[in-house]
Design a protein around this motif. Structure first.
Motif, PDB file in Angstrom:
ATOM      1  N   ARG A   1       0.817  -1.214   0.000  1.00 11.10           N
ATOM      2  CA  ARG A   1       0.000   0.000   0.000  1.00 11.10           C
ATOM      3  C   ARG A   1       0.852   1.267   0.000  1.00 11.10           C
ATOM      4  O   ARG A   1       0.393   2.309  -0.471  1.00 11.10           O
TER       5      ARG A   1
ATOM      6  N   PRO B   1       4.566   2.250  -4.284  1.00 12.41           N
ATOM      7  CA  PRO B   1       4.001   1.875  -5.591  1.00 12.41           C
ATOM      8  C   PRO B   1       4.903   0.966  -6.415  1.00 12.41           C
ATOM      9  O   PRO B   1       4.419   0.230  -7.276  1.00 12.41           O
ATOM     10  N   GLU B   2       6.213   1.006  -6.152  1.00  8.25           N
ATOM     11  CA  GLU B   2       7.127   0.175  -6.936  1.00  8.25           C
ATOM     12  C   GLU B   2       6.863  -1.318  -6.728  1.00  8.25           C
ATOM     13  O   GLU B   2       7.047  -2.118  -7.653  1.00  8.25           O
TER      14      GLU B   2
ATOM     15  N   ALA C   1       3.759  -2.606  -8.665  1.00 10.87           N
ATOM     16  CA  ALA C   1       4.070  -2.508 -10.094  1.00 10.87           C
ATOM     17  C   ALA C   1       5.004  -3.637 -10.525  1.00 10.87           C
ATOM     18  O   ALA C   1       4.815  -4.264 -11.582  1.00 10.87           O
TER      19      ALA C   1
END
Length: 374
Positions: free
Chosen positions: A327, A330-331, A334
């Motif tokens: 959460r 973001p890496e 992704a």
């Protein structure tokens, strides 16, 4: 639709080499024997059609402070050998239309300090053939509690025993789509597990909050015609779904005033794609077919969700140590969307490596279970 590949034609046999012509023999420079060809990096890449992915063990601009490998073992005595837990647990299975991968790894901080893994993982199958039921239980002991790893192991063992005793009825309800019965029955089994944890805390002479754990479970039918996936549990963690290349956070958002309220009504929501989400707020469930003994008073927020999987989905259940970077960074989602999307699930070693993608600032235990739908 699965891809198909035509079988390659066998290579034409090469003609035998011509005998060397007579003449002086040239001895190569010995130093040249150790030189790599200019295209060595490309020629050494695996022929997977897409080139080699770089070997990545951490995300972000710099690696975490702790080492990537275990350092110190937890302290042991002759009296606590049966309470020791391994640094890493890895498991997997394939039933019906899905493939399961599961791993639990001691966090970098615990590895450095010689503390035990507080997380516990249970994967078990009850029954046989199409009526078989697979349980995945993930528990995370309270940080700073001396018996955190014991509480997590107890919770997994007790919920496993409760599901085992009721697996025939649970399997039937899942295949028939009886969500109301499932919710009531699983709530009852979870309440009993936490009642046992409170009793064990009293036996140890500690407060209930010092001998407790989060507990999050998946129930998966082995019937290939049943794509209903059931989640239930108590406490922090994560439930995510990778669908069409995008991660969806399936964890309910619970207002603070609701989680601290007593009594009242439960909350029920339905997502845009038809998944039903049910939350109970300290409600004693009515009698159910999953046992006769009355459960102890519920003291935790119970969460339940039953949804229908689609081909190509990847469902991810995890403890808090993995949910937080999912959460907050973001890496990580992704990168996992690329690794865990088509063409299918990774092997066990690759899955373990994926769950250990390190990010600075996240050093807790990581316990992850993922389900790939064919």
């Amino acid at each position: 639709m699965p891809r198909t590949f035509a079988a390659p034609k066998p290579p034409e046999p090469e003609p035998p080499p011509a005998p060397p012509a007579a003449g002086p023999v040239t001895v190569p420079d010995p130093s040249a024997l150790h030189e790599l060809p200019p295209d060595w990096a490309a020629s050494d890449a695996p022929a997977d059609g897409g080139g080699a992915r770089p070997l990545v063990d951490h995300l972000g601009d710099r690696p975490p402070t702790y080492d990537a490998e275990p350092a110190a073992l937890p302290a042991a005595t002759s009296e606590n050998l049966d309470a020791l837990v391994p640094d890493t647990v890895l498991d997997g299975a394939r039933y019906g239309t899905y493939t399961l991968r599961a791993a639990s790894v001691r966090g970098d901080s615990a590895r450095f300090r010689g503390e035990p893994r507080r997380d516990a993982l249970l994967t078990a199958r009850f029954g046989a053939a199409e009526s078989a039921l697979v349980l995945v239980a993930v528990a995370g002991g309270a940080r700073g509690s001396e018996g955190a790893h014991l509480a997590a192991a107890d919770a997994c063992r007790w919920i496993g025993g409760a599901v085992a005793r009721s697996h025939a009825r649970l399997s039937e309800d899942i295949r028939a789509g009886r969500r109301g019965d499932l919710k009531a029955g699983l709530h009852r089994l979870t309440d009993r597990t936490y009642g046992k944890l409170r009793a064990r805390a009293a036996e140890r002479g500690v407060e209930p909050g010092e001998y407790t754990t989060s507990l999050r479970c998946l129930l998966l039918s082995a019937d290939p015609d049943c794509r209903t996936r059931v989640f239930f549990g108590v406490g922090s963690g994560g439930l995510f779904r990778l669908r069409d290349g995008v991660w969806q956070d399936l964890e309910p958002v619970i207002p603070e005033q609701q989680s601290s309220s007593s009594g009242g009504g439960g909350a029920s929501e339905e997502s845009p794609d038809g998944d039903r989400l049910t939350m109970d707020l300290q409600i004693t469930t009515p009698p159910s077919p999953y046992g006769d003994d009355p459960p102890p008073p519920p003291a935790e927020l119970f969460r339940f969700r039953a949804s229908v999987a689609r081909p190509g989905d990847t469902l991810l259940l995890c403890g808090n140590g993995f949910a937080e970077p999912m959460r907050g960074e973001p890496e990580l989602p992704a990168e996992l969307a690329e690794r865990w999307g088509p063409p299918g699930p990774p092997g066990l070693p690759a899955f373990l490596a994926d769950t250990q993608l390190r990010i600075k600032g996240y050093a807790d235990d990581r316990t992850v279970a993922a389900v790939w739908e064919a």
